[in-house]
Structures are given as C-alpha cells and as structure tokens.
Design an enzyme around this catalytic site. Structure first.
Site, short mmCIF file in Angstrom:
data_model
loop_
_atom_site.label_atom_id
_atom_site.label_comp_id
_atom_site.label_asym_id
_atom_site.label_seq_id
_atom_site.Cartn_x
_atom_site.Cartn_y
_atom_site.Cartn_z
N HIS A 188 0.80 -1.23 0.00
CA HIS A 188 0.00 0.00 0.00
C HIS A 188 0.83 1.27 0.00
O HIS A 188 0.29 2.37 -0.09
CB HIS A 188 -0.94 0.04 1.21
CG HIS A 188 -0.24 0.34 2.50
ND1 HIS A 188 0.33 -0.62 3.28
CD2 HIS A 188 0.01 1.51 3.13
CE1 HIS A 188 0.88 -0.08 4.34
NE2 HIS A 188 0.72 1.22 4.28
C1 UD1 Z 1 -2.14 5.83 5.28
C2 UD1 Z 1 -0.90 6.43 5.91
C3 UD1 Z 1 0.21 5.40 5.93
C4 UD1 Z 1 -0.24 4.10 6.57
C5 UD1 Z 1 -1.53 3.62 5.94
C6 UD1 Z 1 -2.04 2.44 6.70
C7 UD1 Z 1 -0.54 8.86 5.57
C8 UD1 Z 1 0.21 9.87 4.80
N1 UD1 Z 1 -0.40 7.58 5.14
O1 UD1 Z 1 -1.83 5.53 3.93
O2 UD1 Z 1 1.32 5.90 6.65
O3 UD1 Z 1 0.77 3.15 6.40
O4 UD1 Z 1 -2.50 4.67 5.98
O5 UD1 Z 1 -2.94 1.67 5.96
O6 UD1 Z 1 -1.21 9.19 6.52
N2 UD1 Z 1 -9.11 4.66 0.79
C9 UD1 Z 1 -10.36 4.11 0.68
N3 UD1 Z 1 -11.00 3.72 1.83
C10 UD1 Z 1 -10.46 3.85 3.06
C11 UD1 Z 1 -9.19 4.42 3.16
C12 UD1 Z 1 -8.52 4.82 2.03
O7 UD1 Z 1 -10.91 3.98 -0.40
O8 UD1 Z 1 -11.10 3.46 4.06
C13 UD1 Z 1 -8.42 5.06 -0.46
C14 UD1 Z 1 -8.82 6.46 -0.91
O9 UD1 Z 1 -8.77 6.49 -2.30
C15 UD1 Z 1 -7.69 7.30 -0.35
C16 UD1 Z 1 -6.49 6.35 -0.54
O10 UD1 Z 1 -7.01 5.07 -0.24
O11 UD1 Z 1 -7.52 8.51 -1.03
C17 UD1 Z 1 -5.32 6.64 0.34
O12 UD1 Z 1 -5.73 6.73 1.72
P1 UD1 Z 1 -4.84 7.59 2.75
O13 UD1 Z 1 -5.39 7.47 4.09
O14 UD1 Z 1 -4.57 8.96 2.20
O15 UD1 Z 1 -3.42 6.89 2.68
P2 UD1 Z 1 -2.99 5.39 2.85
O16 UD1 Z 1 -2.31 4.97 1.60
O17 UD1 Z 1 -4.12 4.58 3.37
N1 UDP Z 2 -3.87 -5.45 8.74
C1 UDP Z 2 -5.18 -5.94 8.85
N2 UDP Z 2 -5.83 -6.29 7.70
C2 UDP Z 2 -5.26 -6.21 6.47
C3 UDP Z 2 -3.94 -5.72 6.38
C4 UDP Z 2 -3.27 -5.34 7.54
O1 UDP Z 2 -5.73 -6.05 9.96
O2 UDP Z 2 -5.93 -6.55 5.47
C5 UDP Z 2 -3.20 -5.05 9.98
C6 UDP Z 2 -1.84 -5.66 10.18
O3 UDP Z 2 -1.96 -6.94 10.79
C7 UDP Z 2 -1.14 -4.64 11.06
C8 UDP Z 2 -1.72 -3.33 10.55
O4 UDP Z 2 -2.95 -3.65 9.89
O5 UDP Z 2 -1.50 -4.82 12.41
C9 UDP Z 2 -0.76 -2.69 9.60
O6 UDP Z 2 -1.41 -1.66 8.93
P1 UDP Z 2 -0.97 -1.14 7.50
O7 UDP Z 2 -0.16 -2.16 6.80
O8 UDP Z 2 -2.20 -0.64 6.84
O9 UDP Z 2 -0.10 0.15 7.86
P2 UDP Z 2 1.41 0.42 8.32
O10 UDP Z 2 1.75 -0.49 9.44
O11 UDP Z 2 2.29 0.22 7.12
O12 UDP Z 2 1.40 1.85 8.69
#
Ligand code: UD1
Ligand code: UDP
Length: 353
Positions: free
Chosen positions: A206
């Site tokens: 991601h």
């Molecule tokens: C965010 C965090 C990242 C973290 C990740 C965990 C920042 C800058 N990034 O990244 O550090 O590792 O969360 O998963 O804060 N979207 C959906 N539904 C949701 C959430 C997101 O459709 O419930 C889609 C939307 O198109 C959104 C995109 O994902 O614009 C990105 O979501 P965003 O929260 O900006 O960043 P992540 O890549 O999720």
């Molecule tokens: N995780 C989850 N479901 C998923 C993918 C990840 O519950 O489909 C959990 C994972 O076990 C860990 C956390 O989400 O505890 C990690 O989140 P993510 O990878 O989104 O973010 P990051 O740690 O890179 O910020």
C-alpha cells in the site's frame, strides 16, 4: 484523574490503540476521549477493528478522509482544534506517522496541551516518504516520546532530545500480538488448497512509492507471481484503485481478497510460509509469528529485523523479489526485539507520573 485525548484515524492506529485503550479503561485514575479523524472510512478499514477488538466507540468522529496531504491534514487540524477547546484534555496521545498523527500533535501543541507520541524515533531517512515528515514533525513537538526500540532511542538522542522526554517502552503491536494470537480467525475467501494447509506467501502492498508508480506495481506483481507458491494478497483500497487506474492485470497465482480484520490477519501471519510487504506493522508481525519477511522497499525503519536476519529489503525489483522469496528462511536464533509485552502499561504509567 488524568484526561487523555487520543487521536486515531488509520488502520494500524486502531490496532495500536486497542491495546492502550484497554489499559486506560482498567485504571480508575485515567479517562480517555477517543477522536477518529475519519482518514480510513471503509467498514473493512475501520469499523471492523472497533467491533472485533472492542475498542470504545469514538466520542468524536470527524469524517475527514481523502484529498491531498495538505487538504486532509489541514482540515483535520482545524477540526481537532475545536474538539480540544471543548474537551480540554490533560494530554493528547498520537500514534505512528500518518496525517492524523501530525494533525493531532500540531493542534495540541498550539494550544499548549502536552503531546505524547507512541512509536517515536523511527526514521527511514527518506524525506520523500510522507510518513517520514509526519514522524519527524510529531517527535519535535512532543513532550513524551515513547520509543519502541533502542534504535529509535538512538535516533532521538542524536537529534538532541533531552533524556527526561524519552521512554523506551517496547512496541504496543507486540503487546497486541500476544493478547490476540489465540483468537486468530481464518478468513472466508481463501482457496481450498490453502485452507487445507498448502504453503503460501502472505503479501500486502500500500506504500505510496509502490502504488503510485505503474512500473513498480507491475514489477511487484511479477515478482510475487514467480516463486512457485500461491500468494494471498488482502488488497488495500489505495492499491485497488491504482491497479484499476493503470489497467494492470493480476497473475492467477495471486489471490486477491478484500482487506481482512486483525484476527484474520493474525491467522494469515500464523499460517503462511513467508511474508512479502511494504507495511511497517506487517514487517514486525512476521517476526512476532516466526515468519521470514521480504520487504518491498529500499529502506526500513525496523533495522533490527535486517540485522538479525528476519527481514530482507528487495525494493520493487521483480527478479530480486522472487529469488528472495524462494530462498527465504527464518534465522535459527531467537532474539527479543520489541519489549516484554507490557508497553501499553508503561506508557500509561509514565503519563500518570
Ligand atoms: C495511510 C498512511 C500510511 C499508513 C496507511 C495504513 C498517511 C500519509 N499515510 O496511507 O502511513 O501506512 O494509511 O494503511 O497518513 N481509501 C479508501 N478507503 C479507506 C481508506 C482509504 O478507499 O477506508 C483510499 C482512498 O482512495 C484514499 C487512498 O485510499 O484517497 C489513500 O488513503 P490515505 O489514508 O490517504 O493513505 P494510505 O495509503 O491509506
Ligand atoms: N492489517 C489488517 N488487515 C489487512 C492488512 C493489515 O488487519 O488486510 C493489519 C496488520 O496486521 C497490522 C496493521 O494492519 O496490524 C498494519 O497496517 P498497514 O499495513 O495498513 O499500515 P502500516 O503499518 O504500514 O502503517
């Protein structure tokens, strides 16, 4: 009574907060107000964790996700400030390195409310990552910095923080893995062969640097699909959107499933042969569940996993990904890297003091 206001918004923060909120709830002299920024909003990225991990319902839900970094962080900052003026907490607790972390920390410090940062001191030394900016800024406005590792402590000491602000407490995700490991649940959508015990790779992707670049994303898919082992890939919505936008097709050996719950993820981590990920949390969970990890990045904040042989960095190079996955083995020696499973207790005790 210590009144803590916790700001969360993204998936990994729900899992971290579940452990700390449980400790708060058990203390007579602590009250916790939960604020959900709304950064993650799909049911399988948010509600599922509140239900499954029994996290209290947020007192305030701000409904602010999507948009550019400036839009999201700015709108969250404004809304969190209003909540802080109303709630007047004794301190604000933030986790990790997301936009919600930065917005919470910045809103608090401007109102002279002490900031506590859980997962302080992590550095990738890559300032192109939005997370690196968020964590550096948050550390530098925080009053209590809770570092998970010696490496994180060393980073903070080098940046000149005074020792009285720093606390080496271990990792709250390790606490969570111990608490929940016996409650793992097999996800529904798996191929029969995997349900029946076939070896598989668990993958998650991601990170912006991988998803927003079609060449890197297709190299990752190629690399994952050329190992001779099937892959289970719970797909983050960001990556789903990018696969569609780039028109990339996914090889047959990669089984895409929707994002899973934490207890389902624990099942996958416990039952896979090897993990391939660009997630911060999943790199550590691979180690918690005794699995080697291949990290789809050029650097990691969790360097102790590289040093002990649990993790290897492969970037987004298809050949290197598949070769490293084929040869991945776990080290023979056990090392204790992330504390004693009582990080959440230590955090709340330090805040009470
Ligand atoms: C965010 C965090 C990242 C973290 C990740 C965990 C920042 C800058 N990034 O990244 O550090 O590792 O969360 O998963 O804060 N979207 C959906 N539904 C949701 C959430 C997101 O459709 O419930 C889609 C939307 O198109 C959104 C995109 O994902 O614009 C990105 O979501 P965003 O929260 O900006 O960043 P992540 O890549 O999720
Ligand atoms: N995780 C989850 N479901 C998923 C993918 C990840 O519950 O489909 C959990 C994972 O076990 C860990 C956390 O989400 O505890 C990690 O989140 P993510 O990878 O989104 O973010 P990051 O740690 O890179 O910020």
């Amino acid at each position: 009574m210590l009144k803590i206001l916790t700001v969360i918004g993204a998936r990994p923060q729900f899992i971290k907060a579940a452990t700390v909120s449980r400790v708060c709830a058990a203390k007579d002299d602590v009250s916790e107000i939960l604020v959900h920024t709304g950064q993650h909003y799909d049911a399988n990225m948010s509600d599922v964790f509140f239900d499954e991990l029994a996290i209290p319902r947020p007192h305030h839900h701000l409904g602010i996700g999507q948009g550019t970094h400036g839009q999201m962080t700015g709108r969250q900052l404004e809304a969190i400030e209003a909540v802080l003026l109303e709630e007047k907490p004794d301190c604000v607790l933030v986790y990790g390195d997301t936009n919600s972390t930065l917005a919470g920390a910045l809103a608090a410090v401007k109102l002279h409310i002490p900031v506590a940062h859980v997962e302080a001191g992590l550095r990738s030394f890559n300032r192109k990552m939005p997370e690196e900016i968020n964590r550096i800024m948050t550390d530098h406005v925080a009053d209590s910095l809770f570092a998970p590792t010696e490496t994180a402590m060393g980073n903070l000491q080098r940046e000149g923080f005074s020792d009285d602000k720093l606390h080496l407490v271990g990792d709250v995700m390790f606490d969570a893995s111990l608490f929940y490991r016996d409650r793992a649940r097999r996800p529904k959508d798996l191929p029969d062969a995997i349900k029946n015990g076939q070896d598989f790779i668990l993958a998650t992707v991601h990170r912006a640097e991988n998803t927003d670049n079609s060449t890197k994303l297709s190299q990752i898919l190629d690399g994952l699909s050329n190992t001779g082992m099937p892959v289970v890939l719970p797909l983050h919505p960001r990556t789903k959107g990018k696969l569609e936008a780039f028109g990339l097709s996914v090889p047959e050996t990669i089984h895409i499933i929707p994002p899973v719950s934490y207890l389902e993820m624990v099942w996958l981590e416990g039952n896979c042969s090897v993990v391939a990920t660009d997630s911060g949390g999943v790199q550590k969970e691979a180690y918690f569940f005794g699995k080697p990890c291949v990290t789809l990045r050029d650097e990691t904040e969790w360097v102790e996993l590289l040093e002990t042989g649990w993790n290897a960095l492969v970037g987004a190079d298809a050949k290197l990904i598949s070769e490293t996955l084929r040869n991945a083995t776990r080290p023979e020696t056990e090392t204790v890297l992330y504390g004693d499973g009582k990080s959440a207790e230590k955090i709340i005790d330090a805040l009470l003091k």
